[in-house]
Design a protein around this motif. Structure first.
Motif, PDB file in Angstrom:
ATOM      1  N   MET A   1      23.098  42.452 100.765  1.00 43.94           N
ATOM      2  CA  MET A   1      21.916  43.297 100.652  1.00 43.94           C
ATOM      3  C   MET A   1      20.778  42.872 100.000  1.00 43.94           C
ATOM      4  N   ARG A   2      19.577  42.287 100.330  1.00 49.76           N
ATOM      5  CA  ARG A   2      18.488  41.664  99.590  1.00 49.76           C
ATOM      6  C   ARG A   2      17.470  42.900  99.085  1.00 49.76           C
ATOM      7  N   ILE A   3      17.018  43.141  97.963  1.00 54.22           N
ATOM      8  CA  ILE A   3      16.222  44.067  97.638  1.00 54.22           C
ATOM      9  C   ILE A   3      15.111  43.903  96.750  1.00 54.22           C
ATOM     10  N   ASP A   4      13.779  43.714  97.208  1.00 59.90           N
ATOM     11  CA  ASP A   4      12.697  43.398  96.450  1.00 59.90           C
ATOM     12  C   ASP A   4      11.833  44.446  96.077  1.00 59.90           C
ATOM     13  N   LEU A   5      11.984  45.130  94.807  1.00 59.72           N
ATOM     14  CA  LEU A   5      11.068  46.201  94.356  1.00 59.72           C
ATOM     15  C   LEU A   5       9.847  45.919  93.635  1.00 59.72           C
ATOM     16  N   HIS A   6       9.343  44.922  93.849  1.00 58.81           N
ATOM     17  CA  HIS A   6       7.652  44.840  93.464  1.00 58.81           C
ATOM     18  C   HIS A   6       6.906  43.968  94.318  1.00 58.81           C
ATOM     19  N   THR A   7       6.091  44.537  95.055  1.00 53.69           N
ATOM     20  CA  THR A   7       5.067  43.777  95.775  1.00 53.69           C
ATOM     21  C   THR A   7       3.684  44.521  96.035  1.00 53.69           C
ATOM     22  N   HIS A   8       2.939  43.765  96.190  1.00 49.40           N
ATOM     23  CA  HIS A   8       1.205  44.177  96.498  1.00 49.40           C
ATOM     24  C   HIS A   8       0.930  43.836  97.892  1.00 49.40           C
ATOM     25  N   SER A   9      -0.098  44.821  98.167  1.00 43.20           N
ATOM     26  CA  SER A   9      -0.879  44.416  99.407  1.00 43.20           C
ATOM     27  C   SER A   9      -2.319  44.510  99.307  1.00 43.20           C
ATOM     28  N   ALA A  10      -2.856  44.432 100.193  1.00 40.35           N
ATOM     29  CA  ALA A  10      -4.469  44.368 100.487  1.00 40.35           C
ATOM     30  C   ALA A  10      -4.916  45.766  99.890  1.00 40.35           C
ATOM     31  N   ALA A  11      -4.059  46.638  99.788  1.00 39.16           N
ATOM     32  CA  ALA A  11      -4.809  48.002  99.386  1.00 39.16           C
ATOM     33  C   ALA A  11      -4.925  47.788  97.718  1.00 39.16           C
ATOM     34  N   SER A  12      -4.456  46.848  97.164  1.00 43.50           N
ATOM     35  CA  SER A  12      -4.857  46.395  95.862  1.00 43.50           C
ATOM     36  C   SER A  12      -5.312  45.124  95.544  1.00 43.50           C
ATOM     37  N   ASP A  13      -4.444  44.226  95.150  1.00 42.70           N
ATOM     38  CA  ASP A  13      -5.066  42.774  94.944  1.00 42.70           C
ATOM     39  C   ASP A  13      -3.999  41.763  95.577  1.00 42.70           C
ATOM     40  N   GLY A  14      -3.071  42.093  96.699  1.00 44.12           N
ATOM     41  CA  GLY A  14      -2.481  41.283  97.565  1.00 44.12           C
ATOM     42  C   GLY A  14      -3.320  40.832  98.773  1.00 44.12           C
ATOM     43  N   THR A  15      -2.758  39.919  99.647  1.00 44.70           N
ATOM     44  CA  THR A  15      -3.455  39.548 100.632  1.00 44.70           C
ATOM     45  C   THR A  15      -3.082  39.856 101.886  1.00 44.70           C
ATOM     46  N   ASP A  16      -1.806  40.397 101.941  1.00 46.48           N
ATOM     47  CA  ASP A  16      -1.079  40.846 103.299  1.00 46.48           C
ATOM     48  C   ASP A  16      -1.626  42.497 103.393  1.00 46.48           C
ATOM     49  N   ALA A  17      -2.138  42.917 104.581  1.00 47.58           N
ATOM     50  CA  ALA A  17      -2.251  44.101 105.025  1.00 47.58           C
ATOM     51  C   ALA A  17      -1.143  44.852 104.835  1.00 47.58           C
ATOM     52  N   PRO A  18      -0.906  46.131 104.396  1.00 46.37           N
ATOM     53  CA  PRO A  18       0.407  46.849 104.085  1.00 46.37           C
ATOM     54  C   PRO A  18       1.379  46.724 105.597  1.00 46.37           C
ATOM     55  N   ALA A  19       0.752  46.887 106.764  1.00 41.06           N
ATOM     56  CA  ALA A  19       1.765  46.590 107.864  1.00 41.06           C
ATOM     57  C   ALA A  19       2.240  45.069 107.986  1.00 41.06           C
ATOM     58  N   GLU A  20       1.261  44.114 107.397  1.00 41.84           N
ATOM     59  CA  GLU A  20       1.931  42.953 107.615  1.00 41.84           C
ATOM     60  C   GLU A  20       2.805  42.381 106.622  1.00 41.84           C
ATOM     61  N   LEU A  21       2.619  43.108 105.412  1.00 40.07           N
ATOM     62  CA  LEU A  21       3.627  43.173 104.211  1.00 40.07           C
ATOM     63  C   LEU A  21       5.134  43.352 104.579  1.00 40.07           C
ATOM     64  N   VAL A  22       5.002  44.486 105.168  1.00 37.61           N
ATOM     65  CA  VAL A  22       6.493  45.087 105.614  1.00 37.61           C
ATOM     66  C   VAL A  22       6.943  44.030 106.696  1.00 37.61           C
ATOM     67  N   ARG A  23       6.197  43.614 107.630  1.00 43.12           N
ATOM     68  CA  ARG A  23       6.917  42.738 108.630  1.00 43.12           C
ATOM     69  C   ARG A  23       7.309  41.488 108.059  1.00 43.12           C
ATOM     70  N   ASN A  24       6.533  40.852 107.147  1.00 35.41           N
ATOM     71  CA  ASN A  24       6.708  39.725 106.279  1.00 35.41           C
ATOM     72  C   ASN A  24       8.081  39.993 105.474  1.00 35.41           C
ATOM     73  N   ALA A  25       8.288  41.019 105.073  1.00 33.82           N
ATOM     74  CA  ALA A  25       9.401  41.381 104.151  1.00 33.82           C
ATOM     75  C   ALA A  25      10.686  41.233 105.316  1.00 33.82           C
ATOM     76  N   ALA A  26      10.470  41.930 106.299  1.00 37.06           N
ATOM     77  CA  ALA A  26      11.689  41.882 107.179  1.00 37.06           C
ATOM     78  C   ALA A  26      11.985  40.426 107.639  1.00 37.06           C
ATOM     79  N   ALA A  27      10.928  39.400 107.864  1.00 35.48           N
ATOM     80  CA  ALA A  27      11.005  38.264 108.251  1.00 35.48           C
ATOM     81  C   ALA A  27      11.806  37.290 107.084  1.00 35.48           C
ATOM     82  N   ALA A  28      11.495  37.639 106.035  1.00 33.60           N
ATOM     83  CA  ALA A  28      12.013  36.861 104.776  1.00 33.60           C
ATOM     84  C   ALA A  28      13.588  37.333 104.688  1.00 33.60           C
TER      85      ALA A  28
END
Length: 281
Positions: free
Chosen positions: A1-28
């Motif tokens: 089980m792979r768990i990442d508990l600290h990520t940022h989206s474009a809602a603050s200072d990331g570059t992935d839209a929130p929906a894109e971030l969760v899709r990228n997390a699944a793809a990773a």
């Protein structure tokens, strides 16, 4: 089980839209990902509406704090986002971000950097404007090579020539607010000395006594020896030890799942929380 508990989206200072971030997390190949934007919960709705099958999303936040002049960040997980006191504090931090960023742009211009507020605001878009957006504008101008290179004493690091203070919580208040909202509080990258001065271990022990739940031990800004030290500190203080990527999309070099959290630790975080529950697609 792979768990990442600290990520940022474009809602603050990331570059992935929130929906894109969760899709990228699944793809990773992640099984669990936490959305922990800086001082905002604005990305929750979009992220939770787009959770791919098999992925679990933990709602969270990274609160800006300061103690004895030392800046630090407090991660909050699975709290009630509608809890009034915590919501008021988020608004205070959010409302201070624009005048602070404008002031930093002004300082940079005084130093001969032709950055404009209009371009910084354009880069930030609908996100909570912050230093990474200013750094991105500096990269575009060729002033620095990478976003990280802007975070030095020459430019916009905490002791930098163009740095401007912002509204920040006392970390003891941050822990109290998170816990009162039914959440779990974890001290983000507590020994990241490359970012500047860090809290002494005595202060970390005091935070543990005030209800802190954990320390983010496995992080890109911690050397291997530091990670080992933090795991030992957490054990001594009866705290959880987490791991994460601190992913910001294309704005930083870290990748999703670069560091992860032990499944038993994640299970304990979920069990302690009463403000919200993880959402599985």
């Amino acid at each position: 089980m792979r768990i990442d508990l600290h990520t940022h989206s474009a809602a603050s200072d990331g570059t992935d839209a929130p929906a894109e971030l969760v899709r990228n997390a699944a793809a990773a190949g992640l099984d669990v990902v936490a959305l922990t934007d800086h001082d905002t919960v604005a990305g929750y709705e979009e992220a939770l509406a787009a959770v791919p099958a098999g992925l679990t999303v933990v709602t969270g936040i990274e609160l800006s704090c300061r103690l004895d002049g030392i800046p630090l960040h407090m991660l909050g997980y699975l709290f009630d986002p509608e809890e009034p006191e915590l919501a008021r504090e988020r608004e205070l931090v959010r409302d201070d971000r624009v005048p602070r960023a404008r002031a930093m742009v002004g300082k940079l211009r005084e130093l001969g950097v032709p950055v404009t507020w209009e371009r910084v605001a354009e880069i930030a878009g609908d996100g909570a404007v912050g230093r990474p957006h200013i750094a991105s504008a500096m990269v575009e101008l060729g002033v620095v090579e990478t976003v990280t290179d802007a975070f030095t004493s020459e430019w916009i690091a905490n002791d930098g020539r163009a740095y401007v203070d912002k509204h920040e919580l006392n970390p003891f208040d941050a822990v109290r607010l998170i816990k009162n909202a039914g959440g779990v509080a974890v001290f983000a990258h507590p020994l990241a000395v490359k970012r500047g001065e860090v809290l002494p271990e005595s202060a970390v022990a005091e935070l543990a006594g005030a209800g802190l739940d954990g320390l983010e031990a496995d992080h890109m800004d911690h050397e291997p020896a530091t990670r080992t030290r933090l795991h030992g500190m957490a054990a001594d203080l009866g705290l959880l030890a987490t791991g994460s990527s601190d992913y910001h999309g294309a704005r930083k070099t870290c990748v999703l799942g670069e560091h992860t959290t032990d499944p038993d630790v994640y299970a304990e975080i979920a069990a302690r929380a009463s403000g919200a529950k993880p959402v599985t697609g």
